[in-house]
Write a protein that holds these residues in place. Structure first.
Motif, short mmCIF file in Angstrom:
data_model
loop_
_atom_site.label_atom_id
_atom_site.label_comp_id
_atom_site.label_asym_id
_atom_site.label_seq_id
_atom_site.Cartn_x
_atom_site.Cartn_y
_atom_site.Cartn_z
N ALA A 74 0.89 -1.25 0.02
CA ALA A 74 -0.05 0.04 -0.01
C ALA A 74 0.94 1.15 0.10
O ALA A 74 1.77 1.31 0.69
CB ALA A 74 -0.89 0.00 1.24
N GLU A 75 0.72 2.32 -1.01
CA GLU A 75 1.07 3.51 -0.70
C GLU A 75 0.29 4.48 -0.14
O GLU A 75 -0.99 4.88 -0.89
CB GLU A 75 1.53 4.18 -2.14
N LEU A 76 0.35 4.82 0.88
CA LEU A 76 -0.38 5.61 2.13
C LEU A 76 -0.19 7.07 1.65
O LEU A 76 0.74 7.60 1.91
CB LEU A 76 -0.37 5.45 3.38
N PRO A 77 -1.38 7.84 1.30
CA PRO A 77 -1.36 9.18 1.34
C PRO A 77 -1.64 9.62 2.85
O PRO A 77 -2.10 9.05 3.54
CB PRO A 77 -2.55 9.67 0.33
N SER A 78 -1.69 11.10 2.87
CA SER A 78 -1.71 11.74 4.26
C SER A 78 -3.08 11.58 4.81
O SER A 78 -3.34 11.17 6.19
CB SER A 78 -1.37 13.21 4.19
N TRP A 79 -4.09 11.50 4.07
CA TRP A 79 -5.70 11.05 4.87
C TRP A 79 -5.66 9.48 5.22
O TRP A 79 -6.67 9.19 5.68
CB TRP A 79 -6.63 11.46 3.78
N CYS A 80 -4.71 8.86 4.90
CA CYS A 80 -5.02 7.40 5.38
C CYS A 80 -3.74 6.97 6.29
O CYS A 80 -2.94 6.60 5.50
CB CYS A 80 -5.30 6.41 3.98
N ASP A 81 -3.92 6.60 7.39
CA ASP A 81 -2.56 6.24 8.22
C ASP A 81 -2.87 4.49 8.12
O ASP A 81 -3.87 4.12 8.05
CB ASP A 81 -2.89 6.63 9.70
N GLU A 82 -1.55 4.09 8.72
CA GLU A 82 -1.21 2.81 8.66
C GLU A 82 -2.20 1.98 9.39
O GLU A 82 -2.36 0.97 9.00
CB GLU A 82 0.32 2.95 8.94
N LYS A 83 -2.60 2.45 10.64
CA LYS A 83 -3.13 1.71 11.51
C LYS A 83 -4.59 1.26 10.97
O LYS A 83 -5.13 0.41 11.16
CB LYS A 83 -3.04 2.31 12.92
N THR A 84 -5.03 2.57 10.58
CA THR A 84 -6.44 2.34 9.79
C THR A 84 -6.66 1.49 8.83
O THR A 84 -7.60 0.78 8.70
CB THR A 84 -7.26 3.80 9.57
N PHE A 85 -5.41 1.74 7.92
CA PHE A 85 -5.48 0.88 6.87
C PHE A 85 -5.55 -0.56 7.26
O PHE A 85 -6.27 -1.62 6.66
CB PHE A 85 -4.28 1.14 5.91
N ARG A 86 -4.60 -0.88 8.11
CA ARG A 86 -4.50 -2.43 8.48
C ARG A 86 -5.86 -2.90 9.02
O ARG A 86 -6.17 -4.12 8.87
CB ARG A 86 -3.40 -2.60 9.80
N LYS A 87 -6.37 -2.29 9.83
CA LYS A 87 -7.60 -2.63 10.47
C LYS A 87 -8.57 -2.96 9.34
O LYS A 87 -9.33 -3.82 9.50
CB LYS A 87 -8.25 -1.47 11.47
N THR A 88 -8.74 -1.86 8.45
CA THR A 88 -9.65 -2.07 7.34
C THR A 88 -9.51 -3.22 6.32
O THR A 88 -10.50 -4.16 6.01
CB THR A 88 -9.98 -0.69 6.72
N TYR A 89 -8.19 -3.44 6.24
CA TYR A 89 -7.80 -4.64 5.40
C TYR A 89 -8.00 -5.73 6.03
O TYR A 89 -8.76 -6.77 5.27
CB TYR A 89 -6.00 -4.52 4.87
N GLU A 90 -7.80 -5.85 7.24
CA GLU A 90 -7.99 -7.15 8.06
C GLU A 90 -9.50 -7.40 8.18
O GLU A 90 -10.02 -8.72 7.88
CB GLU A 90 -7.36 -7.28 9.47
N ARG A 91 -10.31 -6.56 8.18
CA ARG A 91 -11.99 -6.74 8.10
C ARG A 91 -12.12 -7.46 6.98
O ARG A 91 -13.00 -8.39 6.86
CB ARG A 91 -12.42 -5.49 8.58
N ALA A 92 -11.75 -7.00 5.86
CA ALA A 92 -11.86 -7.46 4.42
C ALA A 92 -11.35 -8.86 4.32
O ALA A 92 -12.07 -9.54 3.71
CB ALA A 92 -11.33 -6.52 3.36
N VAL A 93 -10.24 -9.04 4.78
CA VAL A 93 -9.65 -10.56 4.58
C VAL A 93 -10.61 -11.50 5.47
O VAL A 93 -10.93 -12.45 4.70
CB VAL A 93 -8.42 -10.62 5.39
N VAL A 94 -11.04 -11.06 6.64
CA VAL A 94 -11.92 -11.80 7.26
C VAL A 94 -13.37 -12.13 6.65
O VAL A 94 -13.85 -13.47 6.44
CB VAL A 94 -12.22 -11.24 8.94
N LYS A 95 -13.91 -11.22 6.11
CA LYS A 95 -15.03 -11.37 5.41
C LYS A 95 -14.84 -12.26 4.10
O LYS A 95 -15.67 -13.02 3.72
CB LYS A 95 -15.49 -9.81 4.98
N ALA A 96 -13.76 -11.95 3.30
CA ALA A 96 -13.46 -12.66 2.10
C ALA A 96 -13.14 -14.17 2.72
O ALA A 96 -13.68 -14.83 1.62
CB ALA A 96 -12.01 -12.25 1.54
N THR A 97 -12.92 -14.52 3.64
CA THR A 97 -12.71 -16.03 4.01
C THR A 97 -13.90 -16.26 4.25
O THR A 97 -14.17 -17.72 3.93
CB THR A 97 -11.60 -15.92 5.40
N LYS A 98 -14.77 -15.65 5.05
CA LYS A 98 -16.05 -16.23 5.17
C LYS A 98 -16.88 -16.51 3.94
O LYS A 98 -17.53 -17.60 4.07
CB LYS A 98 -16.79 -15.11 6.10
#
Lengths: 296, 188
Positions: A74-98
């Motif tokens: 991920a190439e993060l711009p100023s409006w997206c911090d790493e912590k928020t990105f990780r959390k959101t990506y992981e939610r998407a991964v859990v859903k995708a697995t389900k």
């Protein structure tokens, strides 16, 4: 930032990556299919592969049941911090697995217990960079175990294969890796290669260079020439699709380089299978995807 | 060519390396846990005489009370190399389906007992799942978990290639030898 929209976009990215091969890979497979001898086992394997690619897309199901290691860049711009990105990506991964876009593929290496949701130490694997502009760029790759097991790292000089510390030595490493893999990495394969670096950075760069389009040309003329040579030579080995024998052993070779310390000369080879699953998008702050990075 | 159940020694002995075969009949999945279990003396929950074992950890879900296979490509076979041959002999297993081929020990047993190795196309999870038309039963699922269980798959025209036959021939050995020779030529 609206994380709900980002999460939906990331889920769609995972779905596309798992179920739909990018156009450059499909074209390379179609080209291989035309080259194989009529009624040969190689032609047969590529025909099954080609049918499988079509079915996975129509059914929106994984191309291969081994949905691999999830690697996210991920190439993060100023409006997206790493912590928020990780959390959101992981939610998407859990859903995708389900919903079955991803298999339960994350196993505790000490206890052998599967986490069941693809999360765990080192899973998914992230690589973060700051964005140059205002867009968020996300790329991902799914790399199955069969292909990863055939990846290889050489330390030059290597007497066994007569490889010295030069591009001729690199050539010998790459051809050796292809012969050693045979059909076991689910070929026809793609080699991502890094010349130099340390053992860790070499493999990271070798994988990252797989994001290049199969039909592009290396900016470095020496490496462009080596890529062409390896493609030609590897495809004359007769290993063929699935190692059944035939004309199509590799679909692509992508080589990059990193500086090294004087004492070390590593050649890192990331072997990728025909189910070459990678995709990505660019997205603005409002949540709209401005562009998918690979045409389908 | 078609291969239909029952999978008799005569039918299997007639197969040669390079034959493209479509299998119709009942086959059983079995991978690492099952092979170790049988090797350690565990009792097979199904009759393995004249059977075909598929090295596969499928994705199977229950829809409207019925098992449905969502993805069912082969897994790497070589991990079963220590067990496969002796199990073929002990239980009369006629064939295995997998990917990547197997080693000299299995090849020797194929010759001795009249068995073959079928190679399915690795990664072709959707094409292969479509050919599983029914899942009558599952065994040892609680003990080993779903991917490692013995699934009964009724398959129709399940596409494979013979890469090791009962006459001592291995396509994997042949391609390895030819490509190694070719590499020597290229490197001069």
């Amino acid at each position: 930032m609206e994380t709900k929209i980002l999460q939906a976009n990331l889920l769609e990215l995972i779905r596309r990556t798992s179920a739909e091969l990018p156009g450059d890979v499909k074209q390379a497979i179609a080209k291989g299919l035309r080259k194989e001898k009529k009624d040969s086992s190689g032609q047969y394997a590529l025909q099954v592969i080609s049918d499988n690619i079509g079915m996975a897309k129509v059914n929106s199901l994984p191309i291969c049941q081994d949905t691999g290691t999830i690697i996210c860049y991920a190439e993060l711009p100023s409006w997206c911090d790493e912590k928020t990105f990780r959390k959101t990506y992981e939610r998407a991964v859990v859903k995708a697995t389900k919903v079955g876009y991803l298999r339960q593929n994350s196993v505790d290496s000490i206890t052998g217990v599967n986490s069941g949701n693809n999360l765990g130490p080192g899973n998914p694997a992230y690589h973060f960079h700051p964005a140059k502009g205002k867009s968020l760029t996300v790329k991902m790759m799914l790399k199955g175990g069969g292909s990863e097991n055939m990846s290889a790292q050489y330390s030059l000089p290597d007497n066994r294969i007569g490889a010295g510390r030069d591009l001729e030595g690199v050539r010998r490493c790459l051809l050796d890796a292809v012969v050693n893999a045979q059909g076991k990495g689910c070929g026809p394969g793609i080699l991502g290669v890094c010349v130099g670096g340390d053992r860790g950075s070499g493999y990271v760069a070798a994988k990252e260079t797989l994001f290049r389009l199969l039909d592009d040309k290396n900016d470095d003329k020496r490496l462009a020439k080596l890529e062409r040579q390896i493609m030609k030579e590897a495809n004359s080995l007769g290993i063929g699709p699935m190692g059944f024998g035939g004309e199509t052993t590799l679909l692509g070779v992508k080589i990059t380089h990193r500086n090294r310390v004087p004492a070390s000369f590593f050649v890192s080879v990331a072997y990728m299978c025909w189910a070459f699953r990678r995709n990505g998008f660019q997205m603005g702050e409002g949540g709209k995807i401005s562009r998918w990075l690979y045409e389908s | 060519m078609l291969l239909e159940a029952p999978f008799t020694e005569e039918k299997i002995r007639a197969l040669k390396v390079g034959d493209k075969v479509e299998i119709t009949g009942l086959i059983y999945t079995g991978r690492d846990a099952v092979h170790k279990y049988l090797h350690d003396g565990g009792k097979p929950p199904v009759d393995l005489k004249d059977s075909i074992i598929y090295h596969c950890g499928p994705v199977v879900v229950k829809e409207k009370g019925k098992w449905v296979v969502k993805a069912a490509g082969p897994t790497t076979s070589i991990r079963e190399e220590p067990y496969q041959g002796p199990l073929m002999e002990q239980y009369g297993i006629r064939a295995v389906i997998g990917k990547g081929g197997m080693g000299p020990k299995t090849l020797k047993y194929c010759q001795k007992v009249g068995a073959v190795y079928f190679h399915a196309v690795g990664g072709a999870a959707q094409v292969l799942a479509e050919r599983v038309v029914d899942v009558p039963n599952v065994h040892l699922a609680e003990k080993f978990g779903s991917p490692e269980a013995i699934w009964e798959f009724q398959v129709e025209r399940f596409p494979v290639v013979v890469t090791m036959d009962s006459h001592g021939n291995s396509l994997h050995d042949q391609v390895l030898a030819a490509s190694s020779d070719r590499l020597k030529d290229i490197l001069g």
